[in-house]
Design a protein around this motif. Sequence first.
Motif, mmCIF file in Angstrom:
data_model
loop_
_atom_site.group_PDB
_atom_site.id
_atom_site.type_symbol
_atom_site.label_atom_id
_atom_site.label_comp_id
_atom_site.label_asym_id
_atom_site.label_seq_id
_atom_site.Cartn_x
_atom_site.Cartn_y
_atom_site.Cartn_z
ATOM 1 N N GLY A 1 0.825 -1.209 0.000
ATOM 2 C CA GLY A 1 0.000 0.000 0.000
ATOM 3 C C GLY A 1 0.855 1.252 0.000
ATOM 4 O O GLY A 1 1.861 1.321 0.703
ATOM 5 N N GLU A 2 0.476 2.215 -0.806
ATOM 6 C CA GLU A 2 1.139 3.530 -0.810
ATOM 7 C C GLU A 2 0.086 4.565 -0.440
ATOM 8 O O GLU A 2 -1.101 4.357 -0.682
ATOM 9 C CB GLU A 2 1.704 3.844 -2.209
ATOM 10 N N TYR A 3 0.535 5.697 0.114
ATOM 11 C CA TYR A 3 -0.437 6.725 0.516
ATOM 12 C C TYR A 3 0.153 8.130 0.469
ATOM 13 O O TYR A 3 -0.380 9.044 1.076
ATOM 14 C CB TYR A 3 -1.000 6.409 1.914
ATOM 15 N N GLY B 1 -1.886 13.538 -6.779
ATOM 16 C CA GLY B 1 -1.705 13.550 -8.236
ATOM 17 C C GLY B 1 -1.264 12.225 -8.808
ATOM 18 O O GLY B 1 -1.079 12.095 -10.019
ATOM 19 N N CYS B 2 -1.066 11.211 -7.951
ATOM 20 C CA CYS B 2 -0.742 9.879 -8.482
ATOM 21 C C CYS B 2 -1.765 8.858 -7.976
ATOM 22 O O CYS B 2 -1.604 7.663 -8.184
ATOM 23 C CB CYS B 2 0.681 9.473 -8.105
ATOM 24 N N GLY B 3 -2.793 9.349 -7.280
ATOM 25 C CA GLY B 3 -3.882 8.454 -6.853
ATOM 26 C C GLY B 3 -3.514 7.483 -5.748
ATOM 27 O O GLY B 3 -4.147 6.438 -5.597
ATOM 28 N N HIS B 4 -2.505 7.821 -4.933
ATOM 29 C CA HIS B 4 -2.087 6.859 -3.908
ATOM 30 C C HIS B 4 -3.085 6.746 -2.756
ATOM 31 O O HIS B 4 -3.010 5.802 -1.979
ATOM 32 C CB HIS B 4 -0.688 7.202 -3.389
ATOM 33 N N ASN B 5 -4.026 7.688 -2.650
ATOM 34 C CA ASN B 5 -5.113 7.512 -1.669
ATOM 35 C C ASN B 5 -5.955 6.295 -2.065
ATOM 36 O O ASN B 5 -6.438 5.551 -1.210
ATOM 37 C CB ASN B 5 -5.985 8.773 -1.570
ATOM 38 N N TRP C 1 -1.113 -2.679 -7.185
ATOM 39 C CA TRP C 1 -1.804 -2.129 -8.359
ATOM 40 C C TRP C 1 -1.428 -0.667 -8.455
ATOM 41 O O TRP C 1 -0.775 -0.122 -7.556
ATOM 42 C CB TRP C 1 -3.334 -2.279 -8.212
ATOM 43 N N HIS C 2 -1.864 -0.018 -9.521
ATOM 44 C CA HIS C 2 -1.757 1.434 -9.593
ATOM 45 C C HIS C 2 -2.984 1.984 -10.309
ATOM 46 O O HIS C 2 -3.391 1.442 -11.326
ATOM 47 C CB HIS C 2 -0.478 1.871 -10.313
ATOM 48 N N PRO C 3 -3.575 3.055 -9.757
ATOM 49 C CA PRO C 3 -4.680 3.702 -10.475
ATOM 50 C C PRO C 3 -4.172 4.232 -11.814
ATOM 51 O O PRO C 3 -3.028 4.676 -11.912
ATOM 52 C CB PRO C 3 -5.076 4.863 -9.546
ATOM 53 N N ALA D 1 6.506 7.167 0.842
ATOM 54 C CA ALA D 1 7.456 7.836 -0.061
ATOM 55 C C ALA D 1 7.756 7.069 -1.334
ATOM 56 O O ALA D 1 8.906 6.833 -1.679
ATOM 57 C CB ALA D 1 8.746 8.137 0.692
ATOM 58 N N GLU D 2 6.701 6.691 -2.065
ATOM 59 C CA GLU D 2 6.957 6.132 -3.402
ATOM 60 C C GLU D 2 7.434 7.260 -4.294
ATOM 61 O O GLU D 2 8.274 7.077 -5.164
ATOM 62 C CB GLU D 2 5.687 5.483 -3.969
ATOM 63 N N GLU D 3 6.874 8.437 -4.078
ATOM 64 C CA GLU D 3 7.195 9.599 -4.922
ATOM 65 C C GLU D 3 8.528 10.202 -4.514
ATOM 66 O O GLU D 3 8.633 10.913 -3.522
ATOM 67 C CB GLU D 3 6.098 10.671 -4.791
ATOM 68 N N GLY D 4 9.547 9.886 -5.297
ATOM 69 C CA GLY D 4 10.846 10.512 -5.067
ATOM 70 C C GLY D 4 11.510 10.128 -3.770
ATOM 71 O O GLY D 4 12.417 10.824 -3.306
HETATM 72 ZN ZN LIG Z 1 2.173 6.482 -8.245
#
Ligand SMILES: [Zn+2]
Length: 485
Positions: free
Chosen positions: A84-86, A112-116, A174-176, A149-152
């Motif tokens: 899970g990412e958030y 902006g990457c839909g991690h919610n 998965w990824h949105p 912290a998937e983003e950067g």
């Molecule tokens: Zn993403």
Amino acid sequence: MNQTQLITFITDYIEANQEKLDDIAKQIFDFAEVRFEEYKSSALISQVLEDAGFSIRRGVGKLDTAFIAEFSNKANKPVVAFLGEYDALPNLSQIPGLAQQQAEIPDGSGHGCGHNLLGTASLGAALAVKEALLKFDLSGSVRYYGCPAEEGGSGKTFMVRDGVFDYVDTAICWHPAPDNIIWGVSTLANIQAEYAFKGISSHAAAAPEVGRSALDAVELMNVGANYLREHVPSDVRFHYAITDTGGKSPNVVQADAKVLYLIRAPQIATVNDVYARISNIAKGAALMTGTEVTIRFDKACSNYLPNHILASTMDDIFHELGAPAFNAEEIALAKEIRKSIPEVNRQREFVSEMLTAEGKAMELAAKDKDLSDFIYPYGPEAANLILSGSTDVGDVSWKVPTVQCLVASHTRQTAAHTWQWTTTGKTSIGLKGMRHAAKIMGATGLKLFVEPELITAAKAELDNKTQQMPYQNPIPVGVDPNNQK
Ligand SMILES: [Zn+2]
């Protein structure tokens, strides 16, 4: 239990818990916490898991906002993990459901990457599988990995380095996206490093001869690196941002300047080679300017290694479930959002690089659709394709057989990290995609407990690959994730 029965069980669970899952995804949308600051988001998800009987280990991988939740029935093995990412992104605050750019909080962050949606669907899958283990008396452990912290930030790569995934048998994610497809392609490995130059400040007119310009060093380094481009493999990418110019006054010789480099290639070995050459260029620039350079390794991630056994298992389930079904109102909103996308960008879909020949034909036929209502085909030949982006799921995939899919949750032809992506993240479009992903992932996970021989085969496939090319975590020991800028 056959595939249809397990899909039905998971689907019923997700639908019965729709309100709860939607509410969590909406709350995380509103928290919009950026990398390493996901305190409320990780607390919310871990609390829900704890309340459901999972045991929680917080702060894994030396990351405050990382955690592992685990529920075991009868035995500890096999371990099936949902990732899970958030985390959100800076400056992407957006009023949800609006078909034009308008920040909800000026200069605020946004999903902006839909991690919610990402983190919540994985939560739904983990909860559903836990119920199934009890109901059908299956043996093993289901885990949820809270991955910050998937983003950067490459949170997962640090977690893999610290052994957090050592006992996992399969990872599911998965990824949105704007479209539906199994993620069967590789990605680019990368390294990010900061070059900080230290010179001597002086009056630029009165005493330039005593000054040593750190900004000159940054500029010369960039010139050198741009000349390097001709002499690296054509699929190498590197980009830089001058993060500290040393000041705003041209009348002062800049004593400090910093530049951040992100280097990418299909294999981490190539990235390492280019990184060493760029670091030499930085040392050359320091020598030329009489400055000193300090190199700080920021983060890295490996390329994604698709697993065919798991990908075809998930693909089967995805096709049995079909694509998420969007209604006329949702399509109308997407149509409005799509109008804001310049014609030139409509030529290139988010998933374009993932498509096989058959998929390319479908892409052309669907070019005017606002929301996806179909699933692109998956084939093992996708493993030869490379998505020109990076994900820290890459390192998990070298350690553990991993599978992920893209599920339609955004307007077609929109790009990630844009307001158009953010705006559907709290609407019924995004939430529908999220619940659909929870069903696909949950059913895939459950199938692995019912047919553990799939795990054995998936592991054999991974072992075969890593015997040819052994995995080495790209982040050196001693690099602390909390020192990232
Ligand atoms: Zn993403």
